[in-house]
Design a protein around this motif. Sequence first.
Motif, mmCIF file in Angstrom:
data_model
loop_
_atom_site.group_PDB
_atom_site.id
_atom_site.type_symbol
_atom_site.label_atom_id
_atom_site.label_comp_id
_atom_site.label_asym_id
_atom_site.label_seq_id
_atom_site.Cartn_x
_atom_site.Cartn_y
_atom_site.Cartn_z
ATOM 1 N N ILE A 1 1.020 -1.043 0.005
ATOM 2 C CA ILE A 1 -0.025 -0.062 -0.119
ATOM 3 C C ILE A 1 0.898 1.181 0.009
ATOM 4 C CG2 ILE A 1 -1.688 1.221 1.301
ATOM 5 C CD1 ILE A 1 -2.733 -1.492 2.405
ATOM 6 N N LEU A 2 2.058 1.111 0.633
ATOM 7 C CA LEU A 2 2.834 2.378 0.708
ATOM 8 C C LEU A 2 3.530 2.669 -0.451
ATOM 9 C CD1 LEU A 2 4.526 4.664 2.437
ATOM 10 C CD2 LEU A 2 6.301 2.741 2.935
ATOM 11 N N CYS A 3 3.997 1.533 -1.227
ATOM 12 C CA CYS A 3 4.471 1.791 -2.468
ATOM 13 C C CYS A 3 3.562 2.385 -3.593
ATOM 14 C CB CYS A 3 5.065 0.304 -3.091
ATOM 15 S SG CYS A 3 6.343 -0.121 -2.016
ATOM 16 N N ILE A 4 2.167 1.874 -3.316
ATOM 17 C CA ILE A 4 1.123 2.291 -4.442
ATOM 18 C C ILE A 4 1.078 3.829 -4.063
ATOM 19 C CG2 ILE A 4 -1.153 2.372 -4.844
ATOM 20 C CD1 ILE A 4 -1.077 -0.796 -4.427
ATOM 21 N N VAL A 5 0.929 4.249 -2.972
ATOM 22 C CA VAL A 5 0.759 5.605 -2.456
ATOM 23 C C VAL A 5 1.787 6.461 -3.038
ATOM 24 C CG1 VAL A 5 0.396 7.159 -0.628
ATOM 25 C CG2 VAL A 5 -0.937 5.028 -0.525
ATOM 26 N N LEU A 6 2.977 6.007 -2.913
ATOM 27 C CA LEU A 6 4.141 6.777 -3.256
ATOM 28 C C LEU A 6 4.144 7.023 -4.664
ATOM 29 C CD1 LEU A 6 6.966 5.061 -1.015
ATOM 30 C CD2 LEU A 6 5.871 7.647 -0.828
ATOM 31 N N GLY A 7 3.726 5.941 -5.494
ATOM 32 C CA GLY A 7 3.661 5.690 -6.991
ATOM 33 C C GLY A 7 2.791 7.063 -7.386
ATOM 34 N N VAL A 8 1.571 7.019 -6.764
ATOM 35 C CA VAL A 8 0.471 8.047 -6.968
ATOM 36 C C VAL A 8 0.905 9.493 -6.727
ATOM 37 C CG1 VAL A 8 -1.830 8.650 -6.492
ATOM 38 C CG2 VAL A 8 -1.459 6.353 -6.379
ATOM 39 N N ALA A 9 1.756 9.413 -5.620
ATOM 40 C CA ALA A 9 2.356 10.754 -5.187
ATOM 41 C C ALA A 9 3.171 11.395 -6.300
ATOM 42 C CB ALA A 9 3.118 10.991 -3.754
ATOM 43 N N VAL A 10 3.890 10.230 -6.758
ATOM 44 C CA VAL A 10 4.822 10.645 -8.125
ATOM 45 C C VAL A 10 4.407 11.291 -9.143
ATOM 46 C CG1 VAL A 10 6.831 10.001 -9.396
ATOM 47 C CG2 VAL A 10 6.749 9.474 -7.211
#
Length: 486
Positions: free
Chosen positions: A6-15
């Motif tokens: 989930i953290l990786c997905i959120v970071l990807g969306v932030a990028v």
Amino acid sequence: MPAIWILCIVLGVAVVGYGLGRSRAMASAGGDARHLHSLPAYYGYNAALSVLVPALGLLVVWLILQPMVIQNAVSGAIPSTEYADTGALNLIMSDVRRVAEGLDMAVAQGAMSAEQAASLDGAGDLRDTLAGVGVALGSEVEGYVLNAAQDYRSLNATGTLIRTVLVILLAIAGLGFAVMRTNKDFRARNVVEKVVLALLIFAASIAILTTIGIVLSLVFNTLEFFKLYPWTDFFFGLTWAPSFGGGSELGIIPLFWGTFYISIIALAVAVPIGLFAAIYLSEYASAPVRSFAKPMLEVLAGIPTIVYGLFALLTVGPALVSVFGPDGTGWMGGSRAVMTAGLVMGIMLIPFVSSLSDDIINSVPQAMRDGSLGLGATKSETIKQVVLPAALPGIVGAILLAASRAIGETMIVVLGAGAAARLSMNPFEAMTTVTAKIVSQLTGDADFASPEALVAFALGMTLFVITLGLNVFALWIVRKYREQYE
């Protein structure tokens, strides 16, 4: 879905949000950054923060609250006839979590299907199944434990699914909101700076909130202890003899005597050596010597305390016995003694005193040294009458830090001083400290509702109050001398 995914997905969306926010701002300005209210990067930062802050905030809160909610729900379903008190219920819940984790592992490794794990109606084959995936159970699994474990798995899976969906949806919603309001007139820099300021305030508040939480936990458990054990016997009792079968004598005076006795010996070793080393390094040593000696001295601060404890037990203790033992003066009966722990703890504290004192002495203005030397004082007189008095507040702070470190040390005491709680002036006898007894009282399967377990919190609270008093007293001394030399 695991939290890390989930953290990786959120970071990807932030990028993605950073890129969209920046490009949308530039497009609204016709590709000319001079028409933007803020720099283009601020629009990207605004979109990224709009994704990260709410999504990660929800994720952290969910990770904290979900285990608590599931624990309460599952424990409430366990028949009250199966446990006598809170301690027994906690042990049952430990079995429930172990069985639930074993079922998850069995499903993950293909030992059983998810439907089989959810539909088990007996615990007969459970031990063999879990043993096949490396999960050992200490006793037979009762039927209500298996049912509770299945409920635990179900609730945990449902909560994880809801968490995943909500966090990702919140991240996408934050991205959409940020992109929609991005235009050339949007004050992105102001918004970003306010968000960053709020994050800095939150980070600064963590230490305060943690301190408050620690103090409150100590206070509440200490009050529970004094409901079960008289405070007069605790503070004025001369005997420390806990017994989980009842009839305990929990007098704190022998523990504090051992704590302060060992700390005084440690400070008597660390303060002179550390202070003299600091004076030499700052005032007399050449640059090559200082560049070599100070890092070597500070290596002592990086050695784990368990290593110091083994050094006390295997080296210092036997050396003291050979001198003061039966073959010598006859004062020392064994290698574990106050002197053993005090000497080794003093060695451990030397870098705390020397490094901090060295930095404080170096911060004294050179003009004060030059003025003293210009008036005809020698170098030693300048150090004694000018430099050290000016640096005294910082030196007191270094000594205070070393004292607090000595009072809170545990492993050196356990291995070097023993576990005997006694009142004695003989430094060659075994004694113990408050911190060592806190560890021993909370070790094992003791019932936390008993005074023998709650006494650890009373010991910690008392030690906290005394240390706070020492800090206030030292602060008064520092301010008094600081006013004299400013």
